[in-house]
Scaffold this active site. Structure first.
Site, mmCIF file in Angstrom:
data_model
loop_
_atom_site.group_PDB
_atom_site.id
_atom_site.type_symbol
_atom_site.label_atom_id
_atom_site.label_comp_id
_atom_site.label_asym_id
_atom_site.label_seq_id
_atom_site.Cartn_x
_atom_site.Cartn_y
_atom_site.Cartn_z
ATOM 1 N N SER A 1 10.780 8.476 10.423
ATOM 2 C CA SER A 1 12.259 8.561 10.261
ATOM 3 C C SER A 1 12.793 8.842 11.733
ATOM 4 C CB SER A 1 12.341 10.153 9.650
ATOM 5 O OG SER A 1 13.765 10.387 9.319
ATOM 6 N N ASP B 1 13.427 7.691 -1.564
ATOM 7 C CA ASP B 1 13.832 8.435 -0.513
ATOM 8 C C ASP B 1 15.260 8.916 -0.626
ATOM 9 O OD1 ASP B 1 14.534 9.366 2.234
ATOM 10 O OD2 ASP B 1 13.184 7.829 3.176
ATOM 11 N N HIS C 1 10.622 10.765 1.038
ATOM 12 C CA HIS C 1 11.014 10.429 2.468
ATOM 13 C C HIS C 1 9.622 10.264 3.339
ATOM 14 C CE1 HIS C 1 13.450 9.712 6.211
ATOM 15 N NE2 HIS C 1 12.837 10.779 6.576
#
Length: 274
Positions: A110, A205, A236
């Site tokens: 991320s 996600d 995610h």
């Protein structure tokens, strides 16, 4: 003092207490001459990328798991941190490993993927592993987080009791504004990236905007890049046991790291599992 000793001491001074929130360095008894710098995501800790580190370590890779300043401590600490500090920590891990003559790759989850990409624009990386990277967060107000932080300092995030030591239930909007700083650099950085890159994402996600990982992948300058999209059952955070496809994630990482690209000019392609 070694890099890991310095970073662990820094973590202690910042207020890190839980042992799984400290930065780590995994050094195999018979290293293969390669190392990977791994970067966790926003509001999390090095614990969230440890399964990837362990899998690489078992394949004789040296692995440095960095702790981004402001993480593993408190939301108030994170509120005062800058994206430049996150990049500096990743770069210091790289420089320490490079001093040992290792061939270094990078990886991140991320926001950690954005840090890894920034590192790749500043230091030569052998390969890149990007987990749930993005160019836009799902929340429509995210681009204005820096401005909104003057009125709403924190965003609440649902975190279970079992995870409360490792994730923040309050996320400072000012720090989300620092993510936006990283994002603003991506249009310039992505075309510069030439290292072979693996991008893993999912349609399940709920954190990043739909299709944003694909757009990031398409803008990468690397001639050798692979995109794999998991289905709606995958969250995610791809790198922990909350992902039912974790074993597949780990295997794809190992296959990619062991793949030779220099003799295979046609290697970039997309695969999907929906």
């Amino acid at each position: 003092m070694s890099w890991i000793a310095e970073e662990r001491e820094r973590a202690r001074k910042d207020g890190v207490h839980h042992r799984e929130n400290f930065p780590f360095l995994l050094t195999p008894e018979q290293p293969n001459g390669q190392a990977v710098v791994l970067v966790h995501g926003f509001g999390a800790t090095p614990r969230s990328i440890f399964p990837v580190a362990r899998a690489l370590y078992q394949e004789r890779y040296t692995v440095a798991g960095v702790r981004l300043p402001g993480h593993g401590t408190s939301p108030a600490d994170l509120k005062r941190r800058k994206a430049t500090e996150w990049i500096t920590v990743a770069r210091s891990a790289y420089d320490a490993l490079a001093a040992d003559g290792l061939k270094i790759s990078g990886g991140g989850l991320s926001t950690g993927a954005l840090v890894a990409l920034t590192l790749a624009s500043q230091r030569p990386l052998h390969k890149l592993l990007l987990f749930s990277p993005f160019l836009r967060l799902r929340h429509h107000l995210a681009p204005f987080a820096g401005f909104l932080s003057f009125f709403v300092p924190y965003q609440k995030s649902a975190v279970g009791q079992a995870e409360s030591d490792f994730y923040y239930s309050r996320r400072p909007l000012k720090a989300i504004g620092e993510i936006n700083r990283l994002l603003r650099d991506m249009p310039h950085i992505l075309p510069q990236i030439k290292a072979p890159t693996l991008v893993l994402t999912s349609t399940g996600d709920a954190t990043i905007a739909p299709g944003t990982a694909l757009k990031l992948y398409e803008r990468l300058g690397s001639p050798d890049k692979i995109l794999h999209t998991y289905g709606n059952n995958v969250p995610h955070v791809l790198t922990t046991t909350e992902n039912p496809e974790l074993n597949d994630v780990l295997q794809r990482c190992l296959d990619f790291m062991n793949q030779e690209f220099s003799n295979s000019p046609i290697n970039n392609g997309q695969s999907s599992s929906i």
